[in-house]
Scaffold this motif. Structure first.
Motif, PDB file in Angstrom:
ATOM      1  N   HIS A   1      91.992 -10.114  -3.148  1.00 20.16           N
ATOM      2  CA  HIS A   1      90.725  -9.710  -3.772  1.00 20.16           C
ATOM      3  C   HIS A   1      89.566 -10.369  -3.003  1.00 20.16           C
ATOM      4  O   HIS A   1      89.692 -11.502  -2.549  1.00 20.16           O
ATOM      5  CB  HIS A   1      90.733 -10.169  -5.233  1.00 20.16           C
TER       6      HIS A   1
ATOM      7  N   SER B   1      97.716   3.006  -0.767  1.00 24.13           N
ATOM      8  CA  SER B   1      96.584   3.121  -1.688  1.00 24.13           C
ATOM      9  C   SER B   1      96.861   2.401  -3.006  1.00 24.13           C
ATOM     10  O   SER B   1      95.948   1.825  -3.600  1.00 24.13           O
ATOM     11  CB  SER B   1      96.214   4.583  -1.930  1.00 24.13           C
ATOM     12  N   GLU B   2      98.109   2.387  -3.467  1.00 29.76           N
ATOM     13  CA  GLU B   2      98.452   1.643  -4.683  1.00 29.76           C
ATOM     14  C   GLU B   2      98.251   0.144  -4.470  1.00 29.76           C
ATOM     15  O   GLU B   2      97.739  -0.555  -5.348  1.00 29.76           O
ATOM     16  CB  GLU B   2      99.893   1.911  -5.101  1.00 29.76           C
TER      17      GLU B   2
ATOM     18  N   THR C   1      94.501  -0.590  -4.460  1.00 32.76           N
ATOM     19  CA  THR C   1      93.942  -0.508  -5.808  1.00 32.76           C
ATOM     20  C   THR C   1      94.303  -1.737  -6.630  1.00 32.76           C
ATOM     21  O   THR C   1      93.436  -2.329  -7.290  1.00 32.76           O
ATOM     22  CB  THR C   1      94.435   0.772  -6.518  1.00 32.76           C
TER      23      THR C   1
ATOM     24  N   ALA D   1      92.406  -4.811  -5.252  1.00 28.01           N
ATOM     25  CA  ALA D   1      90.972  -4.705  -5.516  1.00 28.01           C
ATOM     26  C   ALA D   1      90.630  -4.966  -6.984  1.00 28.01           C
ATOM     27  O   ALA D   1      89.550  -5.467  -7.288  1.00 28.01           O
ATOM     28  CB  ALA D   1      90.461  -3.328  -5.100  1.00 28.01           C
ATOM     29  N   LYS D   2      91.566  -4.662  -7.891  1.00 28.92           N
ATOM     30  CA  LYS D   2      91.302  -4.813  -9.325  1.00 28.92           C
ATOM     31  C   LYS D   2      91.721  -6.165  -9.889  1.00 28.92           C
ATOM     32  O   LYS D   2      91.319  -6.504 -10.997  1.00 28.92           O
ATOM     33  CB  LYS D   2      92.012  -3.704 -10.101  1.00 28.92           C
TER      34      LYS D   2
ATOM     35  N   SER E   1      87.040  -3.042  -0.287  1.00 25.48           N
ATOM     36  CA  SER E   1      87.441  -3.447  -1.637  1.00 25.48           C
ATOM     37  C   SER E   1      88.375  -4.653  -1.629  1.00 25.48           C
ATOM     38  O   SER E   1      88.678  -5.206  -2.686  1.00 25.48           O
ATOM     39  CB  SER E   1      88.118  -2.276  -2.367  1.00 25.48           C
TER      40      SER E   1
END
Length: 135
Positions: free
Chosen positions: A26, A104-105, A108, A111-112, A128
């Motif tokens: 992150h 992409s998973e 994601t 990034a979250k 991200s």
């Protein structure tokens, strides 16, 4: 002589087949992370790096980047990693990292969640996430 030339060509071709891998976290994570830290986290030895607890996320076995990551970062083949985790799971001493099916998973999830660490081909990295190492 020809055998050595063919072997050298094979090694070069094999390396060219794999894209460079980026280990990502992150963007809020500022700690320096070494290859040893990454290896410890992905091998289930310790999720702690610089006072933060990281949760590793792997790509699925079928993803070409997984085999490259296992060899380049963990120093073992994917089959050796699978056997390692099988022993730990069987003896109740560990749980392997969560696996996801796509780059992409991984992007994601990282990034979250500030506690997830993952890897993707370097060409997939966007703003991200933060790259902490490349292999």
């Amino acid at each position: 002589m020809l055998k050595n030339l063919l072997m050298a060509l094979f090694v070069v071709m094999q390396g060219a087949a794999f894209a460079e891998i980026a280990v990502i976290v992150h963007p809020s994570q500022g700690a320096a992370i070494s290859q040893d830290d990454i290896s410890r986290v992905f091998m289930g030895r310790s999720g702690d790096i610089a006072g933060e607890t990281f949760i590793p996320v792997n790509l699925a076995d079928s993803h070409p980047a997984k085999a490259h990551f296992d060899q380049a970062v963990l120093g073992r083949s994917s089959s050796q990693i699978k056997a390692y985790w099988s022993r730990l799971v069987f003896t109740g001493k560990g749980t392997p990292p969560k696996e996801v099916g796509s780059d992409s998973e991984v992007l994601t999830l990282v990034a979250k969640n500030p506690n997830i660490i993952g890897y993707v081909p370097l060409s997939m990295v966007d703003d991200s996430v933060r790259v902490v190492a490349t292999f």
